[in-house]
Design a protein around this motif. Sequence first.
Motif, PDB file in Angstrom:
ATOM      1  N   ASP A  44       0.874  -1.170   0.000  1.00  0.00           N
ATOM      2  CA  ASP A  44       0.000   0.000   0.000  1.00  0.00           C
ATOM      3  C   ASP A  44       0.910   1.218   0.000  1.00  0.00           C
ATOM      4  N   CYS A  45       0.841   2.010  -1.055  1.00  0.00           N
ATOM      5  CA  CYS A  45       1.737   3.156  -1.203  1.00  0.00           C
ATOM      6  C   CYS A  45       1.006   4.464  -0.905  1.00  0.00           C
ATOM      7  N   TYR A  46       1.672   5.325  -0.186  1.00  0.00           N
ATOM      8  CA  TYR A  46       1.170   6.652   0.147  1.00  0.00           C
ATOM      9  C   TYR A  46       2.215   7.654  -0.295  1.00  0.00           C
ATOM     10  N   TYR A  47       1.769   8.835  -0.737  1.00  0.00           N
ATOM     11  CA  TYR A  47       2.694   9.818  -1.273  1.00  0.00           C
ATOM     12  C   TYR A  47       2.449  11.193  -0.663  1.00  0.00           C
ATOM     13  N   VAL A  48       3.545  11.824  -0.257  1.00  0.00           N
ATOM     14  CA  VAL A  48       3.514  13.230   0.146  1.00  0.00           C
ATOM     15  C   VAL A  48       4.673  13.933  -0.559  1.00  0.00           C
ATOM     16  N   GLN A  49       4.541  15.253  -0.744  1.00  0.00           N
ATOM     17  CA  GLN A  49       5.525  15.994  -1.538  1.00  0.00           C
ATOM     18  C   GLN A  49       6.730  16.491  -0.761  1.00  0.00           C
ATOM     19  N   ASN A  50       6.665  16.460   0.573  1.00  0.00           N
ATOM     20  CA  ASN A  50       7.822  16.937   1.330  1.00  0.00           C
ATOM     21  C   ASN A  50       7.797  16.370   2.747  1.00  0.00           C
ATOM     22  N   PRO A  51       8.933  16.453   3.441  1.00  0.00           N
ATOM     23  CA  PRO A  51       9.021  15.901   4.791  1.00  0.00           C
ATOM     24  C   PRO A  51       8.048  16.526   5.786  1.00  0.00           C
ATOM     25  N   LEU A  52       7.710  17.800   5.627  1.00  0.00           N
ATOM     26  CA  LEU A  52       6.776  18.427   6.557  1.00  0.00           C
ATOM     27  C   LEU A  52       5.398  17.781   6.440  1.00  0.00           C
ATOM     28  N   GLN A  53       4.977  17.471   5.215  1.00  0.00           N
ATOM     29  CA  GLN A  53       3.718  16.763   5.021  1.00  0.00           C
ATOM     30  C   GLN A  53       3.816  15.346   5.588  1.00  0.00           C
ATOM     31  N   ALA A  54       4.981  14.725   5.443  1.00  0.00           N
ATOM     32  CA  ALA A  54       5.188  13.372   5.970  1.00  0.00           C
ATOM     33  C   ALA A  54       5.068  13.371   7.490  1.00  0.00           C
ATOM     34  N   ILE A  55       5.667  14.360   8.137  1.00  0.00           N
ATOM     35  CA  ILE A  55       5.602  14.452   9.601  1.00  0.00           C
ATOM     36  C   ILE A  55       4.152  14.638  10.048  1.00  0.00           C
ATOM     37  N   GLU A  56       3.427  15.492   9.340  1.00  0.00           N
ATOM     38  CA  GLU A  56       2.008  15.712   9.653  1.00  0.00           C
ATOM     39  C   GLU A  56       1.225  14.404   9.484  1.00  0.00           C
ATOM     40  N   TRP A  57       1.485  13.683   8.404  1.00  0.00           N
ATOM     41  CA  TRP A  57       0.821  12.400   8.119  1.00  0.00           C
ATOM     42  C   TRP A  57       1.119  11.391   9.231  1.00  0.00           C
ATOM     43  N   LEU A  58       2.372  11.334   9.662  1.00  0.00           N
ATOM     44  CA  LEU A  58       2.774  10.410  10.732  1.00  0.00           C
ATOM     45  C   LEU A  58       2.072  10.767  12.052  1.00  0.00           C
ATOM     46  N   HIS A  59       2.008  12.054  12.345  1.00  0.00           N
ATOM     47  CA  HIS A  59       1.407  12.491  13.609  1.00  0.00           C
ATOM     48  C   HIS A  59      -0.116  12.322  13.634  1.00  0.00           C
ATOM     49  N   LYS A  60      -0.700  12.028  12.493  1.00  0.00           N
ATOM     50  CA  LYS A  60      -2.138  11.724  12.450  1.00  0.00           C
ATOM     51  C   LYS A  60      -2.383  10.247  12.780  1.00  0.00           C
ATOM     52  N   GLY A  61      -1.326   9.530  13.114  1.00  0.00           N
ATOM     53  CA  GLY A  61      -1.474   8.132  13.513  1.00  0.00           C
ATOM     54  C   GLY A  61      -1.158   7.126  12.424  1.00  0.00           C
ATOM     55  N   ASN A  62      -0.726   7.602  11.271  1.00  0.00           N
ATOM     56  CA  ASN A  62      -0.339   6.693  10.193  1.00  0.00           C
ATOM     57  C   ASN A  62       1.046   6.129  10.486  1.00  0.00           C
ATOM     58  N   MET A  63       1.203   4.827  10.314  1.00  0.00           N
ATOM     59  CA  MET A  63       2.489   4.206  10.616  1.00  0.00           C
ATOM     60  C   MET A  63       2.898   3.305   9.451  1.00  0.00           C
ATOM     61  N   PRO A  64       3.792   3.804   8.589  1.00  0.00           N
ATOM     62  CA  PRO A  64       4.237   2.977   7.470  1.00  0.00           C
ATOM     63  C   PRO A  64       5.245   1.928   7.936  1.00  0.00           C
ATOM     64  N   ASP A  65       5.394   0.897   7.128  1.00  0.00           N
ATOM     65  CA  ASP A  65       6.393  -0.130   7.409  1.00  0.00           C
ATOM     66  C   ASP A  65       7.751   0.274   6.848  1.00  0.00           C
ATOM     67  N   LEU A  66       7.739   1.244   5.913  1.00  0.00           N
ATOM     68  CA  LEU A  66       8.973   1.716   5.283  1.00  0.00           C
ATOM     69  C   LEU A  66       8.718   3.098   4.704  1.00  0.00           C
ATOM     70  N   ILE A  67       9.747   3.935   4.719  1.00  0.00           N
ATOM     71  CA  ILE A  67       9.672   5.257   4.089  1.00  0.00           C
ATOM     72  C   ILE A  67      10.757   5.331   3.023  1.00  0.00           C
ATOM     73  N   ILE A  68      10.362   5.807   1.840  1.00  0.00           N
ATOM     74  CA  ILE A  68      11.323   6.095   0.772  1.00  0.00           C
ATOM     75  C   ILE A  68      11.357   7.610   0.663  1.00  0.00           C
ATOM     76  N   SER A  69      12.533   8.203   0.859  1.00  0.00           N
ATOM     77  CA  SER A  69      12.626   9.661   0.869  1.00  0.00           C
ATOM     78  C   SER A  69      13.737  10.161  -0.039  1.00  0.00           C
ATOM     79  N   ASP A  70      13.392  11.171  -0.821  1.00  0.00           N
ATOM     80  CA  ASP A  70      14.398  11.898  -1.593  1.00  0.00           C
ATOM     81  C   ASP A  70      15.257  12.683  -0.601  1.00  0.00           C
ATOM     82  N   ILE A  71      16.435  13.084  -1.016  1.00  0.00           N
ATOM     83  CA  ILE A  71      17.286  13.885  -0.135  1.00  0.00           C
ATOM     84  C   ILE A  71      17.116  15.366  -0.422  1.00  0.00           C
TER      85      ILE A  71
END
Length: 122
Positions: free
Chosen positions: A28-55
């Motif tokens: 199940d893939c989820y996409y956000v455009q930047n780390p700030l959106q990712a942090i917000e997504w995580l803090h909403k209780g979403n817990m991925p098994d893996l994160i792929i992040s651009d640098i």
Amino acid sequence: MNKKKVLIVDDKEQIAKILFAYLHADYDCYYVQNPLQAIEWLHKGNMPDLIISDIRMPEMRGDEFLEYLKLNELFRDIPVVMLSSEDSTSERIRLLEQGAEDYIVKPFNPQELKIRIKKILD
């Protein structure tokens, strides 16, 4: 059987589409455009098994995001695969020491990425 969750963090939507195309059958893939959106997504209780992040991203770099994750007790155990257009040994070593599970250089072979993810998640 529940699919494992993969969060893709990249400011280039085209990269996310490529990743999604190769991974969505197995994860199940989820996409956000930047780390700030990712942090917000995580803090909403979403817990991925893996994160792929651009640098290289605006607002917050991927290495700063990695550091945030590894210093946070809730998220430190999530494996992170870093993607970069920079094929630098020193950068690779720095990020692996910082806690990245893997470092993959763009352009990448999607089949190789899929195998690396499977090895991390199995």
